[in-house]
Scaffold this motif. Structure first.
Motif: not given
Length: 120
Positions: A98-117
């Protein structure tokens, strides 16, 4: 770029809420353009579902640990102690995932904010 409510939980997680307003780019009646913008941000006074699951698993683990300590002090129920130790291992694996899933979700949100463009 249609507008939606933005719900922010006390744990720091967030989710999209209800649709609020169409944008100027949408020409079809009753349809959205697919891009989401924040209309308003509402603070939700509880934790997200994943954090609630983690809290529940942590409480179950604490109950099992207390039960094992009590049984070992009494010197009884060795088979039950082993069974409780196995259930604690299972709970710890579930908590870890569950902690890994939370970390993955928050990392995916960070990538949506422009860090992966890439602008090359």
């Amino acid at each position: 770029m249609c507008f939606y409510e933005h719900l922010r939980f006390t744990c720091g997680d967030w989710k999209w809420g209800n649709f609020r307003e169409h944008c100027n780019r949408e020409y079809r009646i009753g349809e959205t353009c697919g891009m989401k913008l924040v209309y308003t941000t509402a603070e939700v006074r509880n934790k997200c579902k994943l954090c609630d699951k983690v809290d529940t698993k942590l409480r179950k683990r604490e109950v099992e640990l207390a039960r094992i300590n009590r049984w070992q002090q009494e010197g009884r129920y060795p088979a039950s102690v082993e069974k409780s130790q196995e259930s604690i291992k299972i709970l710890e694996n579930e908590i870890r995932s569950l902690y890994a899933e939370i970390a993955h979700r928050r990392q995916a949100i960070g990538n949506q904010n422009g860090s992966s463009r890439s602008y090359a």
